[in-house]
Design a protein around this motif. Structure first.
Motif, PDB file in Angstrom:
ATOM      1  N   GLY A  35      22.274  11.708 -17.268  1.00  0.00           N
ATOM      2  CA  GLY A  35      21.619  11.120 -16.113  1.00  0.00           C
ATOM      3  C   GLY A  35      20.125  11.298 -16.024  1.00  0.00           C
ATOM      4  O   GLY A  35      19.532  11.006 -14.980  1.00  0.00           O
ATOM      5  N   VAL A  36      19.461  11.762 -17.097  1.00  0.00           N
ATOM      6  CA  VAL A  36      17.999  11.904 -17.078  1.00  0.00           C
ATOM      7  C   VAL A  36      17.351  10.543 -16.808  1.00  0.00           C
ATOM      8  O   VAL A  36      17.795   9.517 -17.329  1.00  0.00           O
ATOM      9  N   ALA A  37      16.309  10.522 -15.990  1.00  0.00           N
ATOM     10  CA  ALA A  37      15.624   9.272 -15.647  1.00  0.00           C
ATOM     11  C   ALA A  37      14.902   8.700 -16.862  1.00  0.00           C
ATOM     12  O   ALA A  37      14.251   9.429 -17.617  1.00  0.00           O
ATOM     13  N   LEU A  38      14.997   7.387 -17.040  1.00  0.00           N
ATOM     14  CA  LEU A  38      14.322   6.714 -18.155  1.00  0.00           C
ATOM     15  C   LEU A  38      12.819   6.638 -17.937  1.00  0.00           C
ATOM     16  O   LEU A  38      12.055   6.610 -18.901  1.00  0.00           O
ATOM     17  N   ALA A  39      12.395   6.584 -16.699  1.00  0.00           N
ATOM     18  CA  ALA A  39      10.963   6.561 -16.397  1.00  0.00           C
ATOM     19  C   ALA A  39      10.438   7.986 -16.281  1.00  0.00           C
ATOM     20  O   ALA A  39      10.886   8.747 -15.414  1.00  0.00           O
TER      21      ALA A  39
ATOM     22  N   GLY B 225       0.391 -20.105 -29.345  1.00  0.00           N
ATOM     23  CA  GLY B 225      -0.452 -20.544 -28.241  1.00  0.00           C
ATOM     24  C   GLY B 225      -0.196 -19.855 -26.919  1.00  0.00           C
ATOM     25  O   GLY B 225      -0.685 -20.317 -25.880  1.00  0.00           O
ATOM     26  N   VAL B 226       0.544 -18.748 -26.924  1.00  0.00           N
ATOM     27  CA  VAL B 226       0.862 -18.035 -25.682  1.00  0.00           C
ATOM     28  C   VAL B 226       0.287 -16.631 -25.737  1.00  0.00           C
ATOM     29  O   VAL B 226       0.522 -15.900 -26.703  1.00  0.00           O
ATOM     30  N   ARG B 227      -0.447 -16.253 -24.703  1.00  0.00           N
ATOM     31  CA  ARG B 227      -0.951 -14.888 -24.567  1.00  0.00           C
ATOM     32  C   ARG B 227      -0.733 -14.460 -23.117  1.00  0.00           C
ATOM     33  O   ARG B 227      -1.025 -15.225 -22.188  1.00  0.00           O
ATOM     34  N   GLU B 228      -0.238 -13.243 -22.932  1.00  0.00           N
ATOM     35  CA  GLU B 228       0.031 -12.731 -21.595  1.00  0.00           C
ATOM     36  C   GLU B 228      -0.439 -11.281 -21.504  1.00  0.00           C
ATOM     37  O   GLU B 228      -0.564 -10.600 -22.531  1.00  0.00           O
ATOM     38  N   PRO B 229      -0.682 -10.764 -20.284  1.00  0.00           N
ATOM     39  CA  PRO B 229      -1.189  -9.392 -20.138  1.00  0.00           C
ATOM     40  C   PRO B 229      -0.212  -8.356 -20.700  1.00  0.00           C
ATOM     41  O   PRO B 229       0.997  -8.430 -20.464  1.00  0.00           O
ATOM     42  N   GLU B 230      -0.763  -7.396 -21.443  1.00  0.00           N
ATOM     43  CA  GLU B 230       0.005  -6.271 -22.007  1.00  0.00           C
ATOM     44  C   GLU B 230      -0.849  -5.025 -21.898  1.00  0.00           C
ATOM     45  O   GLU B 230      -2.049  -5.056 -22.132  1.00  0.00           O
ATOM     46  N   GLY B 231      -0.209  -3.879 -21.559  1.00  0.00           N
ATOM     47  CA  GLY B 231      -0.906  -2.620 -21.430  1.00  0.00           C
ATOM     48  C   GLY B 231      -1.203  -2.315 -19.970  1.00  0.00           C
ATOM     49  O   GLY B 231      -0.919  -3.131 -19.089  1.00  0.00           O
ATOM     50  N   PRO B 232      -1.761  -1.116 -19.719  1.00  0.00           N
ATOM     51  CA  PRO B 232      -2.132  -0.071 -20.687  1.00  0.00           C
ATOM     52  C   PRO B 232      -0.919   0.652 -21.269  1.00  0.00           C
ATOM     53  O   PRO B 232       0.173   0.582 -20.729  1.00  0.00           O
ATOM     54  N   PHE B 233      -1.184   1.365 -22.380  1.00  0.00           N
ATOM     55  CA  PHE B 233      -0.120   2.093 -23.078  1.00  0.00           C
ATOM     56  C   PHE B 233      -0.725   3.311 -23.762  1.00  0.00           C
ATOM     57  O   PHE B 233      -1.786   3.221 -24.387  1.00  0.00           O
ATOM     58  N   GLY B 234      -0.055   4.474 -23.640  1.00  0.00           N
ATOM     59  CA  GLY B 234      -0.537   5.709 -24.251  1.00  0.00           C
ATOM     60  C   GLY B 234      -0.410   5.663 -25.765  1.00  0.00           C
ATOM     61  O   GLY B 234       0.692   5.618 -26.292  1.00  0.00           O
ATOM     62  N   GLU B 235      -1.560   5.693 -26.460  1.00  0.00           N
ATOM     63  CA  GLU B 235      -1.587   5.489 -27.903  1.00  0.00           C
ATOM     64  C   GLU B 235      -1.821   6.798 -28.673  1.00  0.00           C
ATOM     65  O   GLU B 235      -2.015   7.864 -28.087  1.00  0.00           O
ATOM     66  N   PHE B 236      -1.858   6.680 -30.018  1.00  0.00           N
ATOM     67  CA  PHE B 236      -1.961   7.862 -30.873  1.00  0.00           C
ATOM     68  C   PHE B 236      -3.254   8.661 -30.688  1.00  0.00           C
ATOM     69  O   PHE B 236      -3.248   9.866 -30.916  1.00  0.00           O
ATOM     70  N   PRO B 237      -4.385   8.064 -30.260  1.00  0.00           N
ATOM     71  CA  PRO B 237      -5.563   8.917 -30.029  1.00  0.00           C
ATOM     72  C   PRO B 237      -5.444   9.787 -28.778  1.00  0.00           C
ATOM     73  O   PRO B 237      -6.357  10.520 -28.448  1.00  0.00           O
TER      74      PRO B 237
ATOM     75  N   LYS C 168      10.105   4.427 -19.978  1.00  0.00           N
ATOM     76  CA  LYS C 168       8.660   4.416 -19.736  1.00  0.00           C
ATOM     77  C   LYS C 168       8.164   5.810 -20.120  1.00  0.00           C
ATOM     78  O   LYS C 168       8.746   6.808 -19.723  1.00  0.00           O
ATOM     79  N   HIS C 169       7.075   5.893 -20.869  1.00  0.00           N
ATOM     80  CA  HIS C 169       6.665   7.155 -21.459  1.00  0.00           C
ATOM     81  C   HIS C 169       5.526   7.831 -20.705  1.00  0.00           C
ATOM     82  O   HIS C 169       5.743   8.728 -19.917  1.00  0.00           O
ATOM     83  N   ASN C 170       4.286   7.420 -20.975  1.00  0.00           N
ATOM     84  CA  ASN C 170       3.133   8.085 -20.371  1.00  0.00           C
ATOM     85  C   ASN C 170       2.871   7.581 -18.949  1.00  0.00           C
ATOM     86  O   ASN C 170       3.266   6.471 -18.569  1.00  0.00           O
ATOM     87  N   GLU C 171       2.179   8.424 -18.172  1.00  0.00           N
ATOM     88  CA  GLU C 171       2.025   8.211 -16.730  1.00  0.00           C
ATOM     89  C   GLU C 171       1.477   6.838 -16.374  1.00  0.00           C
ATOM     90  O   GLU C 171       1.954   6.173 -15.454  1.00  0.00           O
ATOM     91  N   ARG C 172       0.438   6.378 -17.092  1.00  0.00           N
ATOM     92  CA  ARG C 172      -0.215   5.120 -16.746  1.00  0.00           C
ATOM     93  C   ARG C 172       0.271   3.942 -17.592  1.00  0.00           C
ATOM     94  O   ARG C 172      -0.347   2.868 -17.559  1.00  0.00           O
ATOM     95  N   ASP C 173       1.333   4.122 -18.368  1.00  0.00           N
ATOM     96  CA  ASP C 173       1.895   2.988 -19.101  1.00  0.00           C
ATOM     97  C   ASP C 173       2.270   1.885 -18.111  1.00  0.00           C
ATOM     98  O   ASP C 173       2.724   2.165 -16.988  1.00  0.00           O
ATOM     99  N   SER C 174       2.119   0.640 -18.545  1.00  0.00           N
ATOM    100  CA  SER C 174       2.360  -0.490 -17.641  1.00  0.00           C
ATOM    101  C   SER C 174       3.837  -0.699 -17.323  1.00  0.00           C
ATOM    102  O   SER C 174       4.170  -1.490 -16.445  1.00  0.00           O
ATOM    103  N   GLY C 175       4.721   0.014 -18.020  1.00  0.00           N
ATOM    104  CA  GLY C 175       6.152  -0.114 -17.773  1.00  0.00           C
ATOM    105  C   GLY C 175       6.933   0.370 -18.982  1.00  0.00           C
ATOM    106  O   GLY C 175       6.400   1.067 -19.840  1.00  0.00           O
ATOM    107  N   PRO C 176       8.218   0.018 -19.080  1.00  0.00           N
ATOM    108  CA  PRO C 176       9.020   0.411 -20.234  1.00  0.00           C
ATOM    109  C   PRO C 176       8.497  -0.234 -21.519  1.00  0.00           C
ATOM    110  O   PRO C 176       8.075  -1.399 -21.523  1.00  0.00           O
ATOM    111  N   TYR C 177       8.539   0.529 -22.612  1.00  0.00           N
ATOM    112  CA  TYR C 177       8.073   0.062 -23.916  1.00  0.00           C
ATOM    113  C   TYR C 177       9.094   0.401 -24.996  1.00  0.00           C
ATOM    114  O   TYR C 177       9.672   1.497 -24.997  1.00  0.00           O
ATOM    115  N   ILE C 178       9.293  -0.524 -25.916  1.00  0.00           N
ATOM    116  CA  ILE C 178       9.987  -0.224 -27.171  1.00  0.00           C
ATOM    117  C   ILE C 178       8.936   0.353 -28.112  1.00  0.00           C
ATOM    118  O   ILE C 178       7.956  -0.320 -28.440  1.00  0.00           O
ATOM    119  N   THR C 179       9.125   1.595 -28.541  1.00  0.00           N
ATOM    120  CA  THR C 179       8.089   2.272 -29.324  1.00  0.00           C
ATOM    121  C   THR C 179       8.535   2.642 -30.733  1.00  0.00           C
ATOM    122  O   THR C 179       7.697   2.962 -31.571  1.00  0.00           O
TER     123      THR C 179
END
Length: 473
Positions: free
Chosen positions: A37-41, A259-271, A131-142
Motif C-alpha cells: 500500500g505504499v503511495a505511488l506519489a 508535427g505535435v509538441r506539448e508541454p513536458e516537465g519539470p523532471f528531476g534529472e541526473f545532474p 511520481k518521483h521528485n518533489e517538483r516533477d510535473s507528475g508520474p513518469y516512466i523512467t
C-alpha cells in the motif's frame, strides 16, 4: 585466451532475466520488501532513496495496485558486474568485447510479454507509474527502454528517455540529440509518425546496453545479447513493426506523432536539478501488453541507479574510443560527483609530455556531455575520488597543465550552459617524464600489504585495553 575463458565462465553464472536478478539480490540480503500500500506519489521514491546505496526495494500492491514495483536494481558498481556474471575488474573489458562483437537478436512468434493485452489504454489505471521528485510535473516512466525503428531501413535503436504521463494514452517525451530523434526527424520529414515501443522490466544487460555510445543504426539489443552470451529473443509488437524483448515484463506500443509538441516537465534529472518545462514530442499509445503477473521497474530520477546505469556503459565506450588513438590509456571512470556524465578521470601510462593534453581533447570529442577531464598516472586509483584529488593537488599546475575550451557544445541539462553551449576544462595531473625518481615517488610503508590483522590484533580490544591500563598503574 584467459580473458575469454573467464568471460565464458562468468556468463554461465549471470541471472537469466529480471526475476532471476531479483532472486539473486534476495539471496544475498540485498533486496528489501516494503509493506503493502505504499503511495505511488513521493512515498515510493522516498523509501527507494533512503535505501539506494544499500538494497533494491520491491513494493507489493503500491496503492492497492496488483502490479508490484521494483527500484534500485543497481546500488553499486559491483552490482553491475554481478548482473552480467562478471567481476568489477573485468567489467569494462566485458562490455567492450560485447560492443565489438554483438549478437543479433532472434525473432520468435509468441512471448510471455504478450500474455495479457490492453487494446483500450488507460496508463495510470493499468500500470503503477510513480511520481518521483518533489517538483516533477507528475508520474513518469523512467526505466522504460524506448525502442524505435529507422523508418528507412528498419534498423532498431534502444535508449531510455524520460516519459511524462500526459493523458490516458498520451506521453510527453524528451528526445535529446541522439538516434531516436534522428529516426523521428526522418519519419516527420516524410509526413508520418515514428513507430516505437516502451519496454519495462528487462534483464539488467538490456538496460546497460541501452546506454552504450553506439553508432547510428547499431542495435543495442545485439550488445545485450553478447553480454549474456546468447541472442535476445524478440517478438513483433501487436500494433506496429517494432521488435521487443520476448521475456520483458511490460510493453507500451505507440507512435511519436509528427508535427505535435506539448508541454513536458519539470523532471528531476541526473545532474540533481530539474529539467525545465518546455514543448516536447508526444507519444500516442495504441496498446499495452504484459506478462500475466508482471513486475514494474522504476528508476528515481537523479538517484544512484540513474547515475550508475548511465556511467558504466559510457565508460566502456569512452575507453574504446580513447584506446584507438592512445593504446597506453589504461582505464577511465565517470565520477559520481560529476553525475557519471560530466567529469571523466583517465588513467594512462604516460610516454611523452604533452600527450595527456591530446588525450583530454580526444575525450571531449568522444561525447558532448563531458565538461571536465583529469588525466592521471597509472599509480592512481581512479575509483577513489581522494586519489584523483591528491593527483591534482601534487602533480598539477594551472599555468602549464590546464586546458580550457570555450563555446563548446555540452549537455542541455547542465544549468550552467547557455542551451548546451559552455566551457570544457582538462587537467593534466601526470608526472613529467624527465622528473627525478624521488621527486614524485609515492611514500610507502614496507610490509603494509603483508600484515595479517587477524594475527596481530587482540580479539577482545576492550579487555586488552583494560590490561594495558592496569599495568600502567
Amino acid at each position: 585466451m584467459r580473458t575469454e575463458n573467464l568471460a565464458r565462465a562468468a556468463m554461465a553464472e549471470a541471472p537469466k532475466d529480471l526475476r532471476a536478478w531479483l532472486a539473486h539480490l534476495a539471496e544475498r540480503g540485498k533486496l528489501a520488501v516494503a509493506r503493502e500500500g505504499v503511495a505511488l506519489a513521493d512515498e515510493l521514491a522516498a523509501i527507494s532513496k533512503r535505501l539506494e546505496r544499500e538494497r533494491a526495494v520491491l513494493f507489493p500492491r503500491p496503492e492497492g495496485h496488483e502490479i508490484p514495483v521494483v527500484a534500485n536494481l543497481f546500488a553499486a558498481r559491483d552490482w553491475v558486474a554481478e548482473s552480467i556474471g562478471s567481476d568489477e575488474e573485468q567489467l569494462l573489458t566485458r562490455f567492450l568485447a560485447a560492443a565489438r562483437a554483438p549478437l543479433p537478436s532472434r525473432e520468435v512468434s509468441s512471448a510471455p510479454v504478450q500474455e495479457v493485452i490492453h487494446s483500450k489504454v488507460d496508463l495510470l489505471r493499468q500500470l503503477p507509474i510513480p511520481k518521483h521528485n518533489e517538483r516533477d510535473s507528475g508520474p513518469y516512466i523512467t526505466a522504460g527502454l524506448l525502442i524505435a525503428r529507422n523508418p528507412r531501413n528498419g534498423t532498431q535503436n534502444v535508449s531510455i528517455h524520460r516519459c511524462q504521463i500526459s493523458g490516458p494514452n498520451r506521453i510527453g517525451v524528451l528526445l535529446l540529440p541522439r538516434h531516436t530523434l534522428s529516426y523521428f526527424r526522418m519519419a516527420e520529414e516524410a509526413g508520418g509518425a515514428l513507430e516505437i515501443a516502451i519496454v519495462i522490466g528487462v534483464h539488467p544487460a538490456l538496460m546497460l546496453a541501452s546506454q552504450a555510445i553506439a553508432a547510428l543504426d547499431e542495435d543495442e539489443m545485439g550488445i545485450a545479447g553478447a553480454l549474456l552470451g546468447h541472442a535476445i529473443e524478440v517478438v513483433k509488437c501487436k500494433t506496429n513493426s517494432v521488435r521487443v524483448p520476448a521475456h520483458a515484463e511490460i510493453v507500451i506500443e505507440g507512435r511519436i506523432l509528427p508535427g505535435v509538441r506539448e508541454p513536458e516537465g519539470p523532471f528531476g534529472e541526473f545532474p540533481q536539478y530539474y529539467g525545465p518545462r518546455a514543448d516536447r514530442e508526444v507519444i500516442e499509445v495504441d496498446m499495452i501488453t504484459h506478462r500475466a503477473q508482471p513486475i514494474y521497474h522504476t528508476i528515481v530520477g537523479g538517484g544512484y541507479e540513474h547515475l550508475i546505469l548511465g556511467g558504466v556503459p559510457r565508460e566502456a565506450t569512452l575507453l574504446q574510443h580513447l584506446q584507438r588513438s592512445f593504446p597506453n590509456v589504461l582505464d577511465v571512470r565517470l565520477t559520481r560527483g560529476g553525475t557519471c556524465r560530466y567529469h571523466l578521470a583517465i588513467k594512462m601510462h604516460k610516454i611523452a609530455d604533452g600527450e595527456p593534453k591530446n588525450v583530454i581533447m580526444s575525450a571531449f570529442g568522444a561525447h558532448y556531455d563531458i565538461k571536465q577531464v583529469v588525466v592521471v598516472d597509472k599509480d592512481v586509483n581512479i575509483s577513489d575520488p581522494d586519489e584523483i584529488e591528491w593527483a591534482v593537488a601534487t602533480r598539477f599546475q594551472a599555468d602549464r597543465d590546464l586546458v580550457v575550451i570555450s563555446g563548446a557544445l555540452g549537455s542541455k541539462l547542465d544549468p550552467t550552459t547557455n542551451n548546451g553551449i559552455g566551457a570544457k576544462m582538462g587537467l593534466d595531473a601526470t608526472v613529467p617524464v624527465d622528473a627525478p625518481e624521488l621527486e614524485f615517488k609515492r611514500i610507502h610503508v614496507k610490509g603494509e600489504e603483508d600484515v595479517d590483522l587477524a594475527a596481530v590484533l587482540e580479539k577482545d580490544p576492550n579487555a586488552a585495553f583494560s590490561r594495558v591500563v592496569s599495568r600502567a598503574r
